[in-house]
Design an enzyme around this catalytic site. Sequence first.
Site, PDB file in Angstrom:
ATOM      1  N   VAL A   1       0.877  -1.171   0.000  1.00 42.12           N
ATOM      2  CA  VAL A   1       0.000   0.000   0.000  1.00 42.12           C
ATOM      3  C   VAL A   1       0.914   1.221   0.000  1.00 42.12           C
ATOM      4  O   VAL A   1       2.083   1.132   0.380  1.00 42.12           O
ATOM      5  CB  VAL A   1      -0.968   0.032   1.213  1.00 42.12           C
ATOM      6  CG1 VAL A   1      -2.013  -1.060   1.083  1.00 42.12           C
ATOM      7  CG2 VAL A   1      -0.237  -0.062   2.520  1.00 42.12           C
ATOM      8  N   SER A   2       0.376   2.355  -0.412  1.00 43.54           N
ATOM      9  CA  SER A   2       1.203   3.548  -0.582  1.00 43.54           C
ATOM     10  C   SER A   2       1.493   4.294   0.712  1.00 43.54           C
ATOM     11  O   SER A   2       2.513   4.953   0.829  1.00 43.54           O
ATOM     12  CB  SER A   2       0.548   4.500  -1.580  1.00 43.54           C
ATOM     13  OG  SER A   2       0.446   3.871  -2.838  1.00 43.54           O
ATOM     14  N   THR A   3       0.581   4.227   1.672  1.00 43.07           N
ATOM     15  CA  THR A   3       0.769   4.996   2.908  1.00 43.07           C
ATOM     16  C   THR A   3       0.450   4.155   4.125  1.00 43.07           C
ATOM     17  O   THR A   3      -0.237   3.130   4.038  1.00 43.07           O
ATOM     18  CB  THR A   3      -0.152   6.238   2.939  1.00 43.07           C
ATOM     19  OG1 THR A   3      -1.506   5.804   3.040  1.00 43.07           O
ATOM     20  CG2 THR A   3       0.031   7.115   1.709  1.00 43.07           C
TER      21      THR A   3
ATOM     22  N   GLN B   1      -3.268   3.368   4.860  1.00 46.61           N
ATOM     23  CA  GLN B   1      -4.002   2.361   4.099  1.00 46.61           C
ATOM     24  C   GLN B   1      -3.844   0.988   4.749  1.00 46.61           C
ATOM     25  O   GLN B   1      -2.875   0.708   5.442  1.00 46.61           O
ATOM     26  CB  GLN B   1      -3.498   2.331   2.647  1.00 46.61           C
ATOM     27  CG  GLN B   1      -3.831   3.606   1.898  1.00 46.61           C
ATOM     28  CD  GLN B   1      -3.223   3.620   0.508  1.00 46.61           C
ATOM     29  OE1 GLN B   1      -2.071   3.261   0.323  1.00 46.61           O
ATOM     30  NE2 GLN B   1      -4.001   4.056  -0.459  1.00 46.61           N
TER      31      GLN B   1
END
Length: 187
Positions: free
Chosen positions: A8-10, A13
């Site tokens: 996931v990007s962050t 998330q």
Amino acid sequence: MIFGYARVSTNAQDLATQIGQLEAAGCERILHDKLSGLNTDRPQLRKLLAAVSHGDTVIIPATDRLSRDTADLLTIARDLRAAGIGLRSLAEPILDTTNELADVVLAVLGLAAKLEHKRLRERTTAGRAKAKADGVRFGPKPKLTPHQQREAVRRRDIDGESPASIGRSFNVSRQTIARLKLGGSSI
């Protein structure tokens, strides 16, 4: 062994859905990162690539979880294939290097990477052209302000002062002063 990789990007998330998909697909070991897909330095992916060996399979929930850049995805897929490791995507069944269509899959990824690179060059060229049209000046910042340039040209061309002497007073080289043109700068 069947490995899974999720991303996931962050930190905000949640990985639960991806991990659930990978567990359902039979993954025995799942590694995951919480970093942007544009970041090619993903510690858990690096750890995964170091852990897999000939005969293993890596399963990903979707190609954009492994990489958002087609060229990077192609490099990872080719490296895995060269080491005898399969790669499968749950969301894109076409990405499966464990079957007889592996060469076709890698050829398509290679073509996509080539087209992506071409589009990137075109966007970069168009962006540079627009920036130039908007008056953006590329290259290093001038060493002298416009006022200093006019002063140096006056001292050199009208007063007859040497470029070396003028350069010392502005803390620039003699060549910088010598390159100055009347009415405009060449630095």
